[in-house]
Design a protein around this motif. Structure first.
Motif, PDB file in Angstrom:
ATOM      1  N   LYS A 376       0.813  -1.221   0.000  1.00 44.21           N
ATOM      2  CA  LYS A 376       0.000   0.000   0.000  1.00 44.21           C
ATOM      3  C   LYS A 376       0.857   1.287   0.000  1.00 44.21           C
ATOM      4  CE  LYS A 376      -4.061   1.539   2.596  1.00 44.21           C
ATOM      5  NZ  LYS A 376      -4.964   1.145   3.701  1.00 44.21           N
ATOM      6  N   ALA A 377       1.873   1.314   0.859  1.00 46.21           N
ATOM      7  CA  ALA A 377       2.673   2.544   0.975  1.00 46.21           C
ATOM      8  C   ALA A 377       3.407   2.815  -0.346  1.00 46.21           C
ATOM      9  CB  ALA A 377       3.673   2.408   2.121  1.00 46.21           C
ATOM     10  N   SER A 378       3.990   1.773  -0.947  1.00 48.02           N
ATOM     11  CA  SER A 378       4.720   1.972  -2.207  1.00 48.02           C
ATOM     12  C   SER A 378       3.749   2.357  -3.316  1.00 48.02           C
ATOM     13  CB  SER A 378       5.466   0.702  -2.613  1.00 48.02           C
ATOM     14  OG  SER A 378       6.277   0.268  -1.569  1.00 48.02           O
ATOM     15  N   PHE A 379       2.561   1.758  -3.271  1.00 52.60           N
ATOM     16  CA  PHE A 379       1.525   2.090  -4.264  1.00 52.60           C
ATOM     17  C   PHE A 379       1.265   3.600  -4.258  1.00 52.60           C
ATOM     18  CE2 PHE A 379      -3.030   3.004  -4.754  1.00 52.60           C
ATOM     19  CZ  PHE A 379      -3.278   2.513  -6.016  1.00 52.60           C
ATOM     20  N   HIS A 380       1.100   4.146  -3.054  1.00 55.38           N
ATOM     21  CA  HIS A 380       0.798   5.581  -2.974  1.00 55.38           C
ATOM     22  C   HIS A 380       1.992   6.444  -3.374  1.00 55.38           C
ATOM     23  CE1 HIS A 380      -3.278   5.634  -1.503  1.00 55.38           C
ATOM     24  NE2 HIS A 380      -2.987   4.629  -0.700  1.00 55.38           N
ATOM     25  N   ARG A 381       3.191   5.949  -3.093  1.00 54.61           N
ATOM     26  CA  ARG A 381       4.373   6.767  -3.393  1.00 54.61           C
ATOM     27  C   ARG A 381       4.827   6.654  -4.843  1.00 54.61           C
ATOM     28  NH1 ARG A 381       9.121   6.441  -1.435  1.00 54.61           N
ATOM     29  NH2 ARG A 381       9.064   4.308  -0.683  1.00 54.61           N
ATOM     30  N   LEU A 382       4.655   5.465  -5.431  1.00 53.38           N
ATOM     31  CA  LEU A 382       5.296   5.234  -6.725  1.00 53.38           C
ATOM     32  C   LEU A 382       4.355   5.311  -7.924  1.00 53.38           C
ATOM     33  CD1 LEU A 382       7.542   2.225  -5.639  1.00 53.38           C
ATOM     34  CD2 LEU A 382       8.233   4.597  -5.900  1.00 53.38           C
ATOM     35  N   LEU A 383       3.069   5.205  -7.673  1.00 55.22           N
ATOM     36  CA  LEU A 383       2.140   5.220  -8.806  1.00 55.22           C
ATOM     37  C   LEU A 383       1.345   6.516  -8.836  1.00 55.22           C
ATOM     38  CD1 LEU A 383       0.927   1.543  -8.635  1.00 55.22           C
ATOM     39  CD2 LEU A 383       2.348   2.559 -10.382  1.00 55.22           C
ATOM     40  N   LYS A 384       0.898   6.854 -10.012  1.00 56.38           N
ATOM     41  CA  LYS A 384       0.116   8.083 -10.153  1.00 56.38           C
ATOM     42  C   LYS A 384      -1.341   7.750  -9.833  1.00 56.38           C
ATOM     43  CE  LYS A 384       3.321  10.314 -13.175  1.00 56.38           C
ATOM     44  NZ  LYS A 384       4.281   9.351 -13.720  1.00 56.38           N
ATOM     45  N   VAL A 385      -1.678   7.956  -8.560  1.00 61.23           N
ATOM     46  CA  VAL A 385      -2.966   7.506  -8.067  1.00 61.23           C
ATOM     47  C   VAL A 385      -4.116   8.237  -8.764  1.00 61.23           C
ATOM     48  CG1 VAL A 385      -4.394   7.375  -5.987  1.00 61.23           C
ATOM     49  CG2 VAL A 385      -2.003   6.686  -5.911  1.00 61.23           C
ATOM     50  N   ASN A 386      -3.901   9.500  -9.158  1.00 58.32           N
ATOM     51  CA  ASN A 386      -4.979  10.237  -9.833  1.00 58.32           C
ATOM     52  C   ASN A 386      -5.381   9.590 -11.157  1.00 58.32           C
ATOM     53  OD1 ASN A 386      -5.330  12.056  -7.877  1.00 58.32           O
ATOM     54  ND2 ASN A 386      -3.947  13.609  -8.761  1.00 58.32           N
ATOM     55  N   ASP A 387      -4.349   9.080 -11.895  1.00 62.27           N
ATOM     56  CA  ASP A 387      -4.646   8.375 -13.155  1.00 62.27           C
ATOM     57  C   ASP A 387      -5.559   7.194 -12.884  1.00 62.27           C
ATOM     58  OD1 ASP A 387      -2.904  10.059 -14.273  1.00 62.27           O
ATOM     59  OD2 ASP A 387      -1.443   8.545 -14.938  1.00 62.27           O
ATOM     60  N   LEU A 388      -5.227   6.480 -11.791  1.00 62.44           N
ATOM     61  CA  LEU A 388      -5.995   5.284 -11.464  1.00 62.44           C
ATOM     62  C   LEU A 388      -7.420   5.643 -11.075  1.00 62.44           C
ATOM     63  CD1 LEU A 388      -3.193   3.516  -9.493  1.00 62.44           C
ATOM     64  CD2 LEU A 388      -4.467   2.459 -11.335  1.00 62.44           C
ATOM     65  N   LEU A 389      -7.545   6.759 -10.357  1.00 63.70           N
ATOM     66  CA  LEU A 389      -8.866   7.198  -9.912  1.00 63.70           C
ATOM     67  C   LEU A 389      -9.731   7.520 -11.125  1.00 63.70           C
ATOM     68  CD1 LEU A 389     -10.034   7.478  -7.142  1.00 63.70           C
ATOM     69  CD2 LEU A 389      -9.365   9.882  -7.111  1.00 63.70           C
ATOM     70  N   GLU A 390      -9.117   8.215 -12.080  1.00 61.56           N
ATOM     71  CA  GLU A 390      -9.846   8.552 -13.308  1.00 61.56           C
ATOM     72  C   GLU A 390     -10.318   7.287 -14.023  1.00 61.56           C
ATOM     73  OE1 GLU A 390      -7.944  11.041 -16.408  1.00 61.56           O
ATOM     74  OE2 GLU A 390      -7.836  12.480 -14.734  1.00 61.56           O
ATOM     75  N   ARG A 391      -9.398   6.322 -14.110  1.00 65.19           N
ATOM     76  CA  ARG A 391      -9.740   5.083 -14.809  1.00 65.19           C
ATOM     77  C   ARG A 391     -10.811   4.287 -14.078  1.00 65.19           C
ATOM     78  NH1 ARG A 391      -5.137   2.380 -17.844  1.00 65.19           N
ATOM     79  NH2 ARG A 391      -3.858   4.073 -18.599  1.00 65.19           N
ATOM     80  N   SER A 392     -10.934   4.483 -12.763  1.00 61.88           N
ATOM     81  CA  SER A 392     -11.865   3.639 -12.013  1.00 61.88           C
ATOM     82  C   SER A 392     -13.322   3.975 -12.334  1.00 61.88           C
ATOM     83  CB  SER A 392     -11.613   3.747 -10.509  1.00 61.88           C
ATOM     84  OG  SER A 392     -12.000   5.024 -10.062  1.00 61.88           O
ATOM     85  N   SER A 393     -13.532   5.081 -13.061  1.00 64.63           N
ATOM     86  CA  SER A 393     -14.910   5.421 -13.448  1.00 64.63           C
ATOM     87  C   SER A 393     -15.475   4.372 -14.425  1.00 64.63           C
ATOM     88  CB  SER A 393     -14.953   6.815 -14.070  1.00 64.63           C
ATOM     89  OG  SER A 393     -14.091   6.841 -15.169  1.00 64.63           O
ATOM     90  N   LYS A 394     -14.570   3.498 -14.946  1.00 65.33           N
ATOM     91  CA  LYS A 394     -15.035   2.459 -15.878  1.00 65.33           C
ATOM     92  C   LYS A 394     -15.888   1.393 -15.174  1.00 65.33           C
ATOM     93  CE  LYS A 394     -10.900  -0.328 -15.197  1.00 65.33           C
ATOM     94  NZ  LYS A 394      -9.637  -0.790 -15.671  1.00 65.33           N
ATOM     95  N   TYR A 395     -15.756   1.286 -13.844  1.00 66.09           N
ATOM     96  CA  TYR A 395     -16.498   0.219 -13.159  1.00 66.09           C
ATOM     97  C   TYR A 395     -17.976   0.557 -13.057  1.00 66.09           C
ATOM     98  CZ  TYR A 395     -11.801  -1.059 -11.693  1.00 66.09           C
ATOM     99  OH  TYR A 395     -10.484  -1.388 -11.672  1.00 66.09           O
ATOM    100  N   SER A 396     -18.786  -0.460 -13.274  1.00 66.43           N
ATOM    101  CA  SER A 396     -20.231  -0.198 -13.165  1.00 66.43           C
ATOM    102  C   SER A 396     -20.648  -0.332 -11.704  1.00 66.43           C
ATOM    103  CB  SER A 396     -20.971  -1.209 -14.012  1.00 66.43           C
ATOM    104  OG  SER A 396     -20.460  -2.500 -13.733  1.00 66.43           O
TER     105      SER A 396
END
Ligand code: CMP
Ligand code: CMP
Length: 396
Positions: A376-396
């Protein structure tokens, strides 16, 4: 030919001189005159030996050449293996010869920050990786790790830092002890330049406390914090420092010398980065990452294997990891209905980490598969979480 005519030898011998000897001697003498070695005899012997090998090579059938090349590779691998066994043996010997009570001070300025901190070390031949390997093999020096005296309290702090740092976390206990012995504590005041871009470097650093900006061409490209490593690139790739590293606050670093790093940590670190770099470069989600960001992510990855039908994350559970599929397939289901299917390079498990909520679906393996997981900690530090948030709108 005039001189030859005067010689009282058979025509057959004269022909031999003209056809066979003269061209060879002329070539060798020309080379000798060109190079003017102090002692021409060994030079000419070596020249003849080279010539013989080159001529023989020309006569070889392609299959034979291939066979010999393969044989050479095998021998080289054998040499590398023997070399690494020798290194291993010398490490063991060094450890046995230096029990803790008899630790030697490698540097009597141990308690103070060294005056040359972050500066290039006196010049040492570092022209290329192969020159370094040649030097190691050819000359000297079984590796004897430095042992820098530490209190138990220092050792405990260092051990805690290293075991939480990806580059060191998987060292064998014996190797970890050698690294702990070799590291040196450095207290850093606020606004100190630990590394200067463009300089040569012989140390890497692991952060025990404090924050450090990595500045490339006047732009802050990364801020490092506790358990992060910096200064590894110059050691991994024998290149000048790629960035300046400056403290944002007072901090504590542990410094590791190039030789110990090379002998104990380098190979595994390099292998892991190389193993995942090509794969990560192809993952669509990570396409905006640069090579350095990918290398940081590679350090943080763990490869986990799952069998057919095995549940990787369960709906409603607390989520601690993010996953990228390295090999195989998986499906996501919600209340028994399949909502998504995944193949190599796809990801899942981001929602619980971003939203701090329970897992929103169950993900199950289809066939056997390998997942790359990130905590979890590396996920928040190393990945662009905003990109992922945007992409999560694909879920129904
Ligand atoms: P090194 O080149 O030895 O010294 C400077 C360090 O800055 C480098 O190793 C890395 O550890 C660190 N660094 C952080 N971010 C970057 C980046 N984007 N590019 C290169 N180096 C970086
Ligand atoms: P997370 O909630 O952490 O764990 C389950 C994962 O399933 C979730 O993140 C998403 O990555 C993935 N998923 C796939 N489809 C859906 C969906 N329709 N709703 C929610 N999560 C989904």
């Amino acid at each position: 030919m005039e001189g030859l005519d005067a010689l009282k030898i058979s025509e057959e011998k004269k022909k031999y001189i003209v056809d066979n000897l003269n061209p060879l001697l002329e070539e060798m003498v020309a080379e000798c005159i060109h190079r003017m070695p102090d002692d021409p005899v060994p030079f000419m012997l070596e020249w003849l030996e080279d010539k013989k090998v080159t001529d023989e090579n020309k006569l070889l059938a392609p299959e034979e050449k291939e066979r010999l090349e393969a044989e050479n590779k095998g021998l080289e691998a054998e040499i590398a293996k023997v070399k690494s066994q020798l290194q291993e043996a010398s490490k063991m010997a060094a450890v046995q010869q230096q029990p803790e009570e008899e630790e030697e001070e490698e540097d009597d300025e141990d308690d103070e920050p060294p005056p040359d901190f972050g500066k290039p070390q006196p010049s040492r031949a570092r022209t290329s990786v192969s020159a370094e390997a040649y030097g190691e093999w050819n000359t000297k020096k079984t590796f004897v790790p430095p042992v820098i005296t530490k209190t138990d309290e220092q050792k405990d702090r260092l051990k805690a830092t290293l075991t939480n740092s990806f580059m060191f976390a998987n060292l064998e206990p014996n190797d970890l002890n050698i690294v702990i012995g070799a590291m040196k504590e450095v207290q850093v005041a606020v606004d100190s330049c630990v590394i200067n871009q463009g300089e040569q470097g012989d140390f890497l650093f692991v952060i025990e406390s404090g924050k450090f900006d990595c500045i490339k061409d006047d732009v802050v490209v990364k801020t490092c914090q506790t358990n992060d490593v910096f200064g590894e690139l110059a050691l991994l790739y024998n290149c000048p420092r790629a960035a300046t590293v400056k403290s944002k606050e007072q901090g504590v670093l542990w410094q590791l010398d190039r030789e110990t790093f090379n002998a104990i940590v380098k190979e595994a670190a390099q292998k892991k980065r190389q193993r995942y770099d090509a794969f990560l470069a192809k993952v669509p989600l990570l396409s905006s990452m640069d090579a350095y960001e990918r290398s940081q992510l590679a350090d943080a990855l763990r490869s986990e294997s799952f069998g057919d039908g095995q549940v990787i994350v369960s709906m409603g559970e607390n989520g601690q990891k993010f996953y990228i599929i390295e090999e195989g397939q998986a499906v996501a289901t919600k209340n028994g209905n399949q909502v998504m299917s995944y193949g190599v390079g796809d990801y899942f498990g981001e929602l619980a980490l971003i939203r701090n909520q329970p897992r929103a679906a169950t993900v199950t393996c289809k066939g056997s598969a390998k997942m790359l997981s990130i905590d979890k900690a590396s996920f928040h530090r190393l990945l662009k979480v905003n990109d992922l948030l945007e992409r999560s709108s694909k879920y129904s």
